[in-house]
Design an enzyme around this catalytic site. Structure first.
Site, PDB file in Angstrom:
ATOM      1  N   GLY A 292       1.109   0.668   2.637  1.00 55.33           N
ATOM      2  CA  GLY A 292       2.133   0.520   1.622  1.00 55.33           C
ATOM      3  C   GLY A 292       2.986   1.770   1.512  1.00 55.33           C
ATOM      4  N   SER A 293       3.431   2.063   0.308  1.00 53.04           N
ATOM      5  CA  SER A 293       4.463   3.081   0.133  1.00 53.04           C
ATOM      6  C   SER A 293       4.004   4.521   0.339  1.00 53.04           C
ATOM      7  CB  SER A 293       5.077   2.949  -1.269  1.00 53.04           C
ATOM      8  OG  SER A 293       5.776   1.715  -1.386  1.00 53.04           O
ATOM      9  N   THR A 294       2.698   4.792   0.354  1.00 48.15           N
ATOM     10  CA  THR A 294       2.279   6.162   0.684  1.00 48.15           C
ATOM     11  C   THR A 294       2.708   6.526   2.107  1.00 48.15           C
ATOM     12  OG1 THR A 294       0.107   5.328   1.371  1.00 48.15           O
ATOM     13  CG2 THR A 294       0.305   6.165  -0.886  1.00 48.15           C
TER      14      THR A 294
END
Length: 647
Positions: A292-294
């Site tokens: 995801g966004s990490t």
């Protein structure tokens, strides 16, 4: 003399000479055997007569970085028997049974076996009193040896890192398996001489050959930081009932792992009481999932390094990004509108990151993904590490490029993410993670070997790393990571909320892994911390809501424990109308208990009070006076006698 006599005499002479030579050879051979080969033959004979009862070595002790014992062995006497040496087996069983609290028949069946040695029922790992009672019986063929039992005094703490040992003192998981050869040591023996039937040879005595203990090891783990992480994981489990949680804390400058915890977990001392799926899998290094966004930290770093964007450059987010005939939507309905690329990072805006990926192109983006360590094992010294999954470059089209840019379609491990972000934290160098720092001789305490930090490669420049850290600090102060903000400590980080792919290859509804990865202090990070929560049960499922506070608490407590001074130089937190502003803890030191309680209650935050110690006056408090905390925080006050000079 005729020819016939001459022939006969010549033959006789040759026969005599041959006999003489043969006799000489036999005498020589006998002398060689007696004088030259005698020690070797004697040793061979002794070896054929010798029987050994193994004596288990003491397994090496495992310490944390500060010398706190994480695993150690306790020696325990064990009763063994050599059946061939026991002439009256019924009498022997009858005398052993009451001492060992087992039936005579059970012991008799064991010592009647046709085998060199048996462990006597009820006699494994007994106490010293029972061992003395057995010795006092002076039973032929009955011996006392020693075995070790492994203990883990901190219970579940760092269980998946430490691993555990089996009944025969062999490492089966974790560090215990990884370094079994160094930890195990070399066994000793109780040695005696016996004939082919196993009966003791007259005129011989048993000898004791002491075992050599295994090496002791000091780990990079910090027991106190691990306790902070364990506390936060337990809180998340109690509040959100997730399928699993994993967390890692590392020193970004060295690659040392300071904490690695998972849930569900187990107690290594009694690992048999848990399902094998729990103790077999260290989720922090084994589990792979879409980050995801990490993962956007990688895209951002690459775009800045290749000068494809500037943080002050403007971008318009209409709420979607069109690529290859697909409309990929932003997580925010309607989009973020006009924003800078710094705000793209703060808002975790998917269309903005897809544009970064498009500008980079697949060759450059995947070069940086691999350079940051994704797609291959980190090489951490623990068994069972996964490598993750990346698209083959030949199969990356515009759509795969777009989804990879914001962390979808790739599969990574938690330890890969921690090391990648550690590279940003330390100025751009990917480090190799490790947990075994130093090996020490158990008896002399002399250092045998010590591991040094291992740089793998430079990934980005120090200047780019500084820009990325600044953007991530802004994420925590003004963006989606606000819940990781810690007053006085400059925290930088990134949230993540990723859907989980089901068995059918499609994304599952209402199943997410939420995560947060952060570093602090942002200007010169001492720590990188990561947490991932799989399938939390909550009305609002976002990494910024569930995971960010966990990392914020871990970093703040750990930095305070390490003595890192607070700083007021960071980006101040931006508060929205729904955000709760922190309040300052009043100073109650030296006041009476009643006064302290009244002061806390009368504060605008209505702070709670918990007491420790005995007395009517406050001698210390935590958090300290002046610390900013959320309203409703519990302040612990330590009581003692009335301070000198107090009114």
């Amino acid at each position: 003399m005729g020819d016939r006599d001459w022939t006969r005499r010549r033959r006789l002479a040759w026969v005599s000479l041959a006999a003489l030579l043969t006799f000489a050879l036999l005498i020589g051979r006998l002398g060689y055997i007696q004088l030259v080969q005698s020690p070797w033959l004697t040793q061979r004979a002794m070896d054929s007569w010798r029987r050994d009862i193994p004596v288990e070595p003491k397994r090496g002790t495992v310490y944390d970085r500060n010398g706190h014992v994480l695993a150690y062995n306790v020696s325990a006497p064990t009763v063994v028997a050599v059946p061939a040496q026991i002439r009256d087996k019924a009498v022997t069983a009858g005398r052993l049974a009451p001492v060992l609290n087992v039936s005579e028949q059970r012991i008799l069946s064991l010592i009647s076996k046709r085998t060199l040695m048996v462990y006597v029922a009820g006699g494994r790992k007994i106490d010293d009193a029972k061992a003395k009672a057995v010795r006092d019986l002076h039973l032929p063929g009955v011996y006392i040896t020693e075995e070790g039992r492994r203990y883990y005094p901190f219970g579940e703490l760092a269980a998946h890192v430490l691993g555990f040992v089996g009944i025969d003192n062999q490492g089966l998981a974790g560090l215990e398996a990884q370094y079994d050869a160094r930890l195990r040591g070399f066994p000793g023996a109780i040695s005696f001489f016996a004939n082919a039937k196993g009966e003791a040879m007259p005129g011989t005595e048993s000898t004791y050959i002491p075992p050599q203990p295994g090496e002791d090891v000091y780990l990079t783990l910090d027991e106190q930081i691990s306790s902070f992480v364990r506390r936060e994981i337990d809180r998340v489990v109690a509040e959100y009932h997730p399928d699993s949680v994993t967390a890692v804390v590392a020193d970004p400058g060295t690659g040392e792992i300071l904490a690695m915890e998972n849930a569900p977990t187990f107690n290594p001392t009694n690992y048999q009481d848990y399902p094998h799926q729990v103790y077999d899998r260290n989720l922090a290094i084994w589990k792979t999932f879409e980050p995801g966004s990490t993962f956007k930290i990688v895209t951002l770093s690459a775009a800045l390094q290749e000068n494809k964007i500037r943080l002050d450059e403007r971008f318009f987010d209409p709420g979607y990004f069109e690529v290859a005939g697909h409309r990929i939507r932003c997580w925010k309905a309607g989009g973020h509108g006009s924003e800078s690329f710094l705000e793209v990072v703060e808002n975790s805006c998917n269309p903005g990151f897809m544009l970064m990926g498009q500008r980079l192109g697949k060759d450059a983006l995947f070069h940086y993904i691999r350079a940051f360590g994704f797609g291959s094992k980190t090489g951490i010294d623990l068994p069972g590490e996964g490598s993750g999954i990346l698209f083959k470059l030949s199969r990356v089209g515009p759509l795969e490029l777009a989804t990879t840019s914001f962390g979808q379609g790739v599969s990574v491990t938690p330890i890969q993410q921690v090391m990648a972000v550690s590279a940003v934290a330390n100025g751009g160098v990917l480090m190799k993670p490790y947990v075994a720092a130093k090996w020490v001789d158990h008896e002399t305490e002399q250092v045998i070997s010590e591991r040094q930090p291992t740089p793998v490669r430079r990934v980005i420049s120090p200047q780019t790393a500084e820009l990325v850290r600044g953007a991530l600090e802004s994420v925590v102060a003004r963006g989606t990571g606000k819940n990781a903000y810690s007053e006085g400590y400059r925290v930088a980080g990134k949230t993540g909320t990723a859907q989980v792919v089901g068995p059918d290859g499609h994304y599952m509804r209402n199943h997410y892994i939420v995560s947060f990865i952060g570093m602090a202090p942002a200007d010169h990070p001492r720590l990188v911390a990561y947490v991932a929560v799989d399938n939390p049960k909550a009305p609002v499922i976002f990494g910024g809501v569930i995971a960010a506070p966990v990392v914020g608490h871990i970093l703040a407590d750990s930095l305070q424990y390490l003595g890192v001074p607070p700083s007021s130089q960071g980006i101040p937190r931006e508060y929205g109308y729904l955000d709760t502003k922190p309040v300052e803890v009043p100073d109650v030191a030296g006041r009476s208990l009643d006064e302290a309680r009244r002061t806390m209650l009368e504060s605008s935050a209505q702070l709670n009070v918990a007491t420790a110690g005995q007395g009517d006056y406050v001698i210390a408090q935590a958090p300290q006076a002046g610390t900013k905390v959320p309203p409703g925080t519990t302040v612990r006050i330590y009581l003692g006698p009335k301070p000198a000079g107090a009114p």
